[in-house]
Design a protein around this motif. Structure first.
Motif, PDB file in Angstrom:
ATOM      1  N   UNK A  52       5.666   1.658  11.270  1.00 57.62           N
ATOM      2  CA  UNK A  52       4.680   1.730  10.200  1.00 57.62           C
ATOM      3  C   UNK A  52       5.348   2.366   8.996  1.00 57.62           C
ATOM      4  N   UNK A  53       5.013   1.860   7.813  1.00 58.11           N
ATOM      5  CA  UNK A  53       5.745   2.304   6.627  1.00 58.11           C
ATOM      6  C   UNK A  53       4.785   2.801   5.553  1.00 58.11           C
ATOM      7  N   UNK A  54       5.186   3.855   4.882  1.00 59.74           N
ATOM      8  CA  UNK A  54       4.441   4.325   3.709  1.00 59.74           C
ATOM      9  C   UNK A  54       5.345   4.164   2.496  1.00 59.74           C
ATOM     10  N   UNK A  55       4.832   3.428   1.498  1.00 68.69           N
ATOM     11  CA  UNK A  55       5.650   3.070   0.343  1.00 68.69           C
ATOM     12  C   UNK A  55       5.585   4.148  -0.737  1.00 68.69           C
ATOM     13  N   UNK A  56       6.421   3.949  -1.770  1.00 69.53           N
ATOM     14  CA  UNK A  56       6.401   4.870  -2.915  1.00 69.53           C
ATOM     15  C   UNK A  56       5.044   4.872  -3.597  1.00 69.53           C
ATOM     16  N   UNK A  57       4.530   3.652  -3.825  1.00 66.18           N
ATOM     17  CA  UNK A  57       3.187   3.556  -4.403  1.00 66.18           C
ATOM     18  C   UNK A  57       2.531   2.297  -3.858  1.00 66.18           C
ATOM     19  N   UNK A  58       1.322   2.008  -4.333  1.00 61.70           N
ATOM     20  CA  UNK A  58       0.576   0.853  -3.855  1.00 61.70           C
ATOM     21  C   UNK A  58       0.397   0.866  -2.344  1.00 61.70           C
ATOM     22  N   UNK A  59       0.129   2.036  -1.782  1.00 57.87           N
ATOM     23  CA  UNK A  59      -0.155   2.106  -0.359  1.00 57.87           C
ATOM     24  C   UNK A  59      -1.599   1.752  -0.049  1.00 57.87           C
ATOM     25  N   UNK A  60      -2.454   1.844  -1.065  1.00 51.28           N
ATOM     26  CA  UNK A  60      -3.876   1.574  -0.845  1.00 51.28           C
ATOM     27  C   UNK A  60      -4.308   0.388  -1.687  1.00 51.28           C
ATOM     28  N   UNK A  61      -5.186  -0.451  -1.100  1.00 52.16           N
ATOM     29  CA  UNK A  61      -5.776  -1.528  -1.874  1.00 52.16           C
ATOM     30  C   UNK A  61      -6.889  -0.937  -2.735  1.00 52.16           C
ATOM     31  N   UNK A  62      -6.807  -1.093  -4.048  1.00 52.17           N
ATOM     32  CA  UNK A  62      -7.771  -0.423  -4.923  1.00 52.17           C
ATOM     33  C   UNK A  62      -9.197  -0.933  -4.766  1.00 52.17           C
TER      34      UNK A  62
END
Lengths: 232, 520
Positions: free
Chosen positions: A73-83
């Motif tokens: 599972x990966x957590x990105x720098x940004x855009x981890x959540x769908x707005x």
């Protein structure tokens, strides 16, 4: 055990090689100058980056698997959540990508949100969350996915120092609870000292085998000294 | 990148199907036309006259639109005044304005008993006529001057503000600025703008139908229609359709070599600060230009309301059934547009190939009349084409909206995939889950805009329907055309007002719908 076996990445002339293993349950910081390929290394493990060589988890070859089927599972720098989705829905995606959540699923989502300190905020959309809260939602989803490998690509880069320490502490606790093997890209040596057992140094086209954190800072190799500058 | 690695096969399948349908409609119908045209006789004098008229009116319309757009665009670029934003918005309106409505408005202003003629009569001069060559050109300028002005204005506003400040600090006069800044910009912008307008005038059927006609003002498309409806000479219609396609294709090929301007420029709501243009003379000139352009644009629209409102009470029932029919066609066309555009856009983004999008845009050069002729030739042996008039109209309208739909959707979807593609891949969101929880919510705005545009375009369409329609089932635009032809001006005015309001309302509702509940 996560194994990178004669891994080679070629990106229009930019190359990166890696050939090492990480023991299960270790927390590893990936350090190195910007542009050296830290994020590319994580992308290769997660399955976003075509490679030659192999990525193995224990005995399983992950190389032919698409990202969603890897034990990662990966957590990105940004855009981890769908707005456009609520915090709870964003977490729920970790259970079912089509969001057809049962009552039981929803209870687990709430539990995960409570676990990261966001109890009761499930109905909020990302725009109504602070940066730290958004990072917690992403962590809640990662926990709920319960994959043995967690990859974090500079997830707290936009947070202030105090909040950052707090989040690192949370990551450390959560990873321990799940027993996850953790790889975290950072350009802050302090992050590595705070949570990593080992450091992988990415420089000069190569991701070097992990070295115990205390050891590498006590006796930094040339590439790390250059990167650390005065601090080295 | 990895996008190609794990490309979703369903995306490829749906995209390929949609694209195949579009190719069939744009090119397959052409084959049918070519096969049918073989038996047709040679070109007649009348056909050559139609070819010549088509080229001359398109050239003159485009040249006039551009020539007028330059001073008007410059005036808008360097002046800020109350209502400027509304005016710039109005410049976008003719795009979704039904042609037959605009024609009615122009007749009320420039026709034999219109405002201008009455003024001339009062001065003891001859009234003017709007039918024929100059009427066609006038209508084309009415439609395309606003477009040209927007394109030119965009060019002006694209010049960085610092350049004008630099010019001011160096003491440039208006003439120096024209030489150093404005003319180089115009050299870049104008060829593309000219080509776009030329192409639009080449394939504009309804204007020629309503205002042209006769040996001296017949376009190729009008000649196709006449061969079809008046003589029922399918061979002749097919031959002319080939000529029309060749023209469109030739211009499209040239257009490929010229950088075409982007369709819908945003951020036109500011004026450039200028230090060279503050002379009373130039201010008066700009004010006059802006006033004249506004009158030219607004007067015909106002006349529709003025003439139409009193007529509403006495409208025949046939107008309302025609309105219902048109609404049905427009809504069907919206569904078809989205059903075609979304798979093609998805395939285009997934494969990273501009070709997919390019083929989808092919239809910008295709003529609905040619597609209609081809479909008729194909359907004629199988079934009664007239019975299929409404479905065929909805389908052809959808294909004609496709270039605009793709231009709105492809970049937006590309951005969505760039931002969230990896996250969705990592979470295993594929197929319907990706469509429902990622694409549709993130694309709400461009989808609403696309739906509004295709609804308005289809609502006002007077093209294929004129070929296919049976006398007892006209759409609203066709009904207005018939009322106009029968000189029932009051009823035509009322119907035109209904069509105008419905088209604008359709666009507004869909476009607004896409903006509701939009999260950052």
């Amino acid at each position: 055990m996560l194994t990178l076996e004669t891994l080679h990445i070629d990106l229009d002339g930019f190359t990166l090689d890696a050939d090492f293993s990480v023991e299960t349950g270790r927390r590893v910081a990936v350090l190195g100058p910007s542009g050296a390929g830290k994020s590319t290394l994580l992308a290769a493990i997660a399955g976003f980056q075509p490679v030659s060589g192999r990525v193995l988890w224990d005995e399983t070859d992950l190389t032919p698997l698409p990202p969603a089927q890897r034990p990662v599972t990966m957590i990105f720098q940004d855009n981890n959540l769908f707005p456009h989705l609520t915090a709870a829905q964003n977490v729920g995606l970790g259970l079912r990508p089509d969001l057809r959540l049962s009552r039981d699923d929803k209870a687990r989502v709430d539990e995960a949100l409570t676990r990261v300190g966001l109890g009761g905020l499930g109905t909020r959309k990302p725009a109504a969350l602070s940066g730290g809260q958004a990072a917690r939602v992403a962590l809640a989803r990662a926990v709920l996915r319960h994959k043995p490998v967690m990859l974090l690509d500079e997830p707290f880069g936009a947070l202030g120092p105090a909040l950052r320490d707090e989040m690192l502490g949370l990551v450390r606790t959560l990873a321990d609870e799940v027993g996850a093997t953790l790889l975290m890209v950072s350009h802050e040596p302090e992050d590595a000292k705070a949570i990593a057992h080992e450091v992988v140094l990415v420089a000069d086209g190569r991701a070097h085998a992990p070295v115990p954190t205390a050891e590498i800072f006590a006796n930094p190799p040339a590439a790390l000294r250059d990167y650390l500058g005065r601090e080295g | 990148m990895a996008r190609g690695l794990f490309s979703v096969t369903r995306t490829t399948g749906a995209g390929a199907t949609a694209l195949a349908l579009v190719l069939f409609l744009a090119l397959g119908t052409l084959v049918a036309v070519a096969l049918r045209a073989e038996g047709a006789g040679a070109f007649t004098v009348a056909d050559l006259a139609a070819l010549r008229f088509t080229l001359v009116q398109a050239t003159l319309s485009a040249a006039l639109s551009i020539a007028l757009a330059i001073p008007v665009g410059r005036a808008l670029a360097r002046r800020s005044f109350p209502g400027r934003g509304v005016l710039v918005m109005l410049l976008g309106a003719p795009f979704i304005l039904p042609v037959i409505v605009a024609v009615f408005g122009l007749i009320s202003v420039f026709g034999r008993s219109g405002l201008v003629s009455q003024a001339l009569l009062a001065l003891g001069l001859e009234p003017i006529s709007i039918y024929g060559f100059h009427g066609v050109v006038l209508a084309h300028v009415f439609f395309n001057l606003p477009l040209a002005t927007r394109l030119v204005l965009q060019g002006w506003l694209a010049i960085p503000a610092e350049r004008f400040r630099l010019a001011a600090s160096l003491g440039f006069t208006a003439r120096d600025i024209a030489r150093q800044l404005e003319r180089p910009m115009l050299r870049e912008v104008l060829p593309g703008a000219f080509l776009v307008i030329f192409l639009l005038c080449l394939t504009s059927f309804a204007v020629a139908l309503a205002l042209g006609g006769g040996p001296r003002a017949t376009t190729i498309e009008l000649a196709i229609y006449q061969a079809f409806r008046l003589d029922f000479d399918l061979g002749k219609a097919a031959l002319l359709a080939l000529v029309q396609f060749a023209l469109g294709a030739a211009v499209a090929l040239i257009a490929l070599r010229v950088a075409l301007p982007p369709g819908f420029g945003a951020g036109l709501d500011r004026a450039v600060s200028r230090w060279d243009a503050n002379t009373p003379m130039l201010r008066a000139l700009d004010a006059a230009l802006i006033t004249l352009a506004t009158l030219f644009l607004v007067l015909p629209m106002t006349m529709i309301a003025v003439d139409g409102l009193p007529a509403l009470a006495t409208l025949p029932a046939s107008v309302f059934t025609a309105t219902a029919r048109s609404l049905g066609v427009a809504l069907a066309s919206v569904i078809l547009t989205l059903a075609l555009a979304l798979p093609i856009a998805a395939w285009s983004v997934k494969s990273g190939s501009r070709l997919v999008e390019g083929v989808g845009t092919l239809t910008i050069a295709a003529s609905p009349l040619v597609i209609g002729t081809g479909l008729f030739i194909i359907l004629f042996p199988i079934t009664d084409p007239f019975a299929l008039a409404l479905p065929v109209t909805a389908l052809v309208n959808a294909v004609m909206s496709l270039p605009f739909a793709l231009r709105a959707l492809v970049p937006a979807l590309g951005q969505v995939e760039a931002d969230f593609g990896r996250l969705a891949d990592g979470l295993g969101m594929t197929g319907t889950a990706r469509l429902r929880h990622l694409w549709l919510p993130r694309l709400a705005r461009p989808l609403g805009f696309t739906a509004g545009l295709s609804a308005a375009l289809s609502m006002g369409d007077l093209g294929v329907i004129a070929l296919f329609a049976s006398p007892d089932a006209p759409t609203l635009p066709l009904q207005i055309y018939r009322l106009l032809s029968a000189y029932r001006m009051d009823d035509a005015a009322g119907a035109a007002l209904i069509l105008l309001v419905t088209s604008l309302a359709l666009f507004w509702v869909f476009d607004k719908g896409g903006r509701v509940n939009a999260d950052a």
